[in-house]
Design an enzyme around this catalytic site. Structure first.
Site, PDB file in Angstrom:
ATOM      1  N   ASP A   1      44.890  44.942  42.389  1.00  0.00           N
ATOM      2  CA  ASP A   1      43.746  44.033  42.111  1.00  0.00           C
ATOM      3  C   ASP A   1      42.535  44.679  42.775  1.00  0.00           C
ATOM      4  O   ASP A   1      42.559  45.878  42.978  1.00  0.00           O
ATOM      5  CB  ASP A   1      43.974  42.535  42.996  1.00  0.00           C
ATOM      6  CG  ASP A   1      43.199  41.489  42.240  1.00  0.00           C
ATOM      7  OD1 ASP A   1      42.239  41.623  42.044  1.00  0.00           O
ATOM      8  OD2 ASP A   1      43.663  40.292  41.959  1.00  0.00           O
TER       9      ASP A   1
ATOM     10  N   HIS B   1      41.525  46.926  40.412  1.00  0.00           N
ATOM     11  CA  HIS B   1      40.571  46.532  39.641  1.00  0.00           C
ATOM     12  C   HIS B   1      39.100  47.020  39.775  1.00  0.00           C
ATOM     13  O   HIS B   1      38.298  46.178  39.902  1.00  0.00           O
ATOM     14  CB  HIS B   1      40.641  44.853  39.755  1.00  0.00           C
ATOM     15  CG  HIS B   1      41.858  44.364  39.075  1.00  0.00           C
ATOM     16  ND1 HIS B   1      42.225  42.929  39.007  1.00  0.00           N
ATOM     17  CD2 HIS B   1      43.005  44.897  38.517  1.00  0.00           C
ATOM     18  CE1 HIS B   1      43.136  42.715  38.388  1.00  0.00           C
ATOM     19  NE2 HIS B   1      43.807  43.767  38.355  1.00  0.00           N
TER      20      HIS B   1
END
Length: 410
Positions: free
Chosen positions: A233, A256
């Site tokens: 993430d 991310h």
């Protein structure tokens, strides 16, 4: 307080580490967890031994000296969910040379215990956590086998506990250790001021869900520098109530990227004075971005991304004011929005797997003000493939960019 079997050279190394961290230290008292009953075999619950060592150090048994809880090398310590509480009488050191592991999801250790966090440091000003050891959240037992988004309205909870939370720890210093395989986010710095994070390694598989590297919430004067973060993430996420954040020298990927937000779901959300510089992002799903939820209130302002290098990144530059991770039941209120202004993207280069490499998607109600792009050069990872930029109600100026950003409004 030192066990008779402790190697003299090991003691010298420990004292050197502590004194390097603070040259003002005159004398140091080492609280070795082994002296308080820890076994370190990776199977025995060593939580009470760690808490006993912490209480001895924190409560001031070592008056006139600097206390240091010591986790020795070549051993693995199983810790059930626990909290290291302050305030302490003086600056505290937590020296990690060995390995600390969490219980797996199915363990009875989680029954009746705090489920949102594995290790919590609370109200400990002047805390220094450092060393060359490893903190292993053993998160794979928490990760769903199929894609899962938290949807509390429908009773769906997917996120595992945060690995380490530092709450109200002013003057916090984190340095040198490795944090791996968090059940959820690896680390959260919350409600803390004057924080320096350096030389960390934060690692989880690229497909591990919700495993943010470092989250910052409600904190000011935070520096994160010279660290390697590879997770499933956000490598770093800065959320509401945070200001004066400086991020530099980060290698990020997979993950991310580096994010502001999401903002807008918690009433009035504000983030300001953020500088992200001299970072490299490799094969991340997003690059540098600001994400807000439609209908929210607050602001994100005075934020700069400088000297960023992208390598095969999807969605390298992004302002997304219609953020809706579930892709269903998305907010439709257009009467208000988080106000985004004074955002700079400067001296950014690299490659992307996407065609649309610059996406400035701003709200219809307010729009984004004073957006600046300068010396931004992005190309496709596929030779010869064209790339483009897209804007929606974004106001600002673009100079020396490739692709050309002609969609900004004055």
């Amino acid at each position: 307080m030192l066990p008779p079997t402790m190697d003299r050279c090991g003691i010298i190394v420990i004292l050197t580490v502590v004194c390097m961290a603070s040259c003002a230290v005159g004398a140091t008292s080492i609280f070795n967890v082994m002296s308080f009953g820890a076994v370190g075999d990776g199977r025995t619950d060593d939580s009470q031994a760690f808490l006993s060592a912490w209480r001895g150090a924190c409560d001031g048994r070592a008056r006139g000296t600097t206390p240091a809880v010591y986790v020795p090398p070549n051993r693995t310590f199983l810790l059930n969910p626990l909290t290291f509480n302050g305030p302490c009488r003086t600056r505290m050191y937590f020296l990690i040379s060995g390995t600390i592991i969490a219980p797996i999801k199915t363990s009875s250790a989680w029954m009746g215990k705090q489920r949102h966090v594995w290790i919590l440091f609370s109200n400990v000003n002047g805390l220094i956590v450092k060393g060359k050891g490893v903190v292993n959240g053993q998160g794979s037992s928490w990760w769903p086998k199929t894609l899962c988004f938290d949807d509390p309205a429908n009773g769906q909870f997917c996120k595992g506990p945060t690995g380490m939370i530092f709450r109200r720890c002013n003057g916090l210093r984190l340095d040198g250790f490795t944090k791996i395989n968090g059940p959820g986010s690896h680390m959260l710095i919350m409600s803390s001021n004057d924080v320096v994070v350096s030389n960390l390694r934060v690692i989880a598989p690229g497909d591990s869900p919700n495993t943010d590297g470092i989250d910052i919430s409600g904190s000011t004067k935070v520096q994160i520098r010279n660290s390697f973060i590879a997770t499933g993430d956000d490598c770093i996420a800065i959320s509401a109530g945070s200001s004066n954040i400086d991020i530099s020298g980060i290698t990020c990927g997979p993950g991310h990227g580096i994010s502001i937000g999401s903002l807008g779901s918690g009433g009035f959300d504000a983030v300001e004075n953020v500088r992200v510089r001299n970072c490299t992002l490799k094969e991340t799903i997003t690059g540098v971005r600001i994400k807000t939820i439609q209908g929210g209130k607050g602001y994100a302002r005075n934020i700069s991304f400088e000297g960023i290098k992208f390598v095969a990144v999807d969605n390298p530059i992004q302002i997304e004011q219609f953020y809706c991770p579930l892709k269903k039941n998305c907010p439709t209120d257009t009467s208000s929005s988080v106000a985004i202004s004074d955002i700079s993207f400067i001296a950014i280069s690299g490659t992307s797997i996407a065609e649309n490499v610059i996406n400035l998607s701003c709200s219809q109600s307010i729009g984004c003000k004073n957006i600046k792009l300068d010396r931004v050069y992005l190309t496709s990872s596929t030779p010869g493939k064209k790339v483009s930029a897209n804007c929606n109600n974004a106001h600002g100026i673009a100079t020396h960019t490739r692709p050309a950003v002609k969609c900004l409004l004055p």
